[in-house]
Design a protein around this motif. Sequence first.
Motif: not given
Ligand code: MG
Length: 418
Positions: A153, A156, A211
């Motif tokens: 992730g 971001d 998330k």
């Molecule tokens: Mg993401």
Amino acid sequence: MARLVMKFGGTSVADLDRIRNVARHVKREVDAGHQVAVVVSAMAGVTNQLVAWCRDAAPLHDAREYDAVVATGEQVTAGLLAITLEGMGVDARSWQGWQLPILTDGAHASARILDVNGDELVKRFTERGQVAVIAGFQGMNKDTGRVTTLGRGGSDTSAVAIAAAIKADRCDIYTDVDGVYTTDPRVVPKAQRMDKIAYEEMLELASLGAKVMQVRSVELGMVHGVRIFVRSSFDKPEDIDPHSKNPPGTLICDEAEIMEQQVVTGIAFSKDEAQISIRRVQDKPGVAAAIFGPLADANINVDMIVQNVSADGATTDLTFTVPASDFDRARGTIEKAKSAIGYERLDGATDVSKISVIGIGMRSHAGVAAQAFKALSERNINIRAITTSEIKFSVLIDAAYTELAVRTLHSLYGLDKG
Ligand code: MG
Ligand code: ADP
Ligand code: ASP
């Protein structure tokens, strides 16, 4: 004229058609006269595949080589988007982390960004209006020059760090939902989109399982005051008014900017939890240290801790949670320290989940958690452990009841739509 960072996640760049759609979003902002840095994720599923290949090649592998492999997904998307933009007559070039550079520490596979050099980007914005297309998720180890990645992730975080470095007016996070919801809209269809959410609440929501934003990105946004706007990449670019003051989405901003504060703003849940209970531990000074010291040395994050006061003054039970991925290691660590700790039996469970209720308003309202305990008991949901802090509380329950518990609490706190 504004300076914008536009970040597109994996689903938004899943194939060439979607990349073309992304390019039209970018062109829309360029045509409106804005300076644009785009940050892209790997195409949907690619990072998972790369991670699986590393694991299959050797279960215990060098994290530096893992990074060399998994960072490639974003490189492909950055190049493809730059090609697509050029094809539409937009001046664009791709950038990898090491080319700017984006410097990180040496914690391969979960590196932290230390510095972003945005000088060349800004120069090209002003001199020729060039769009920068930057590979998210990756950086360069400041000491060794090797490629690093920022944890799952992590694009971001790349986007927010770049926004801070180039002093962007806004960091738009384009994803597969049109904003931040009161809980995961895939689980609770009645979840509502929020117009605004405070950094602190988003931070809790993200760290407790939502998330939609990587935790570290929210932290960075809060520290640097980056205005983060979560919005949908599936909106048609031609339907969006570039001069609109409030397109659909959620602004993550300072608490002071939010006029009407609810007591509870959101509910998060995580199934990646495991519970360990140590039975009949000796009730004497130094026992907690004997348990949690070795876990800390093994780099295992302990979250909830519940210890009973012993009835007989001699032994007690102690329960705590760890990430499910660390369950076996945590068990092994405790078993190794058995003689130093002194206990009878160790029980473990991985079919548990943690439900968390978040809201800045809890600071000034009593009894918010008590309402939840009552509502859950009415549904016959047993609570295995509880933790609370200033703006949130969490309960650990059987995983089978996750959806029921989230829906129950969502309506209890008046968050259901319409
Ligand atoms: Mg993401
Ligand atoms: P991307 O690939 O764009 O980075 P992610 O899959 O990482 O997207 O994050 C978006 C997903 O986060 C959504 O599809 C949604 O299911 C999930 N999600 C979890 N909690 C929330 C929430 N409170 N609000 C919005 N989305 C959420
Ligand atoms: N591609 C990376 C991942 O799947 C980073 C990201 O998408 O933000 O975790």
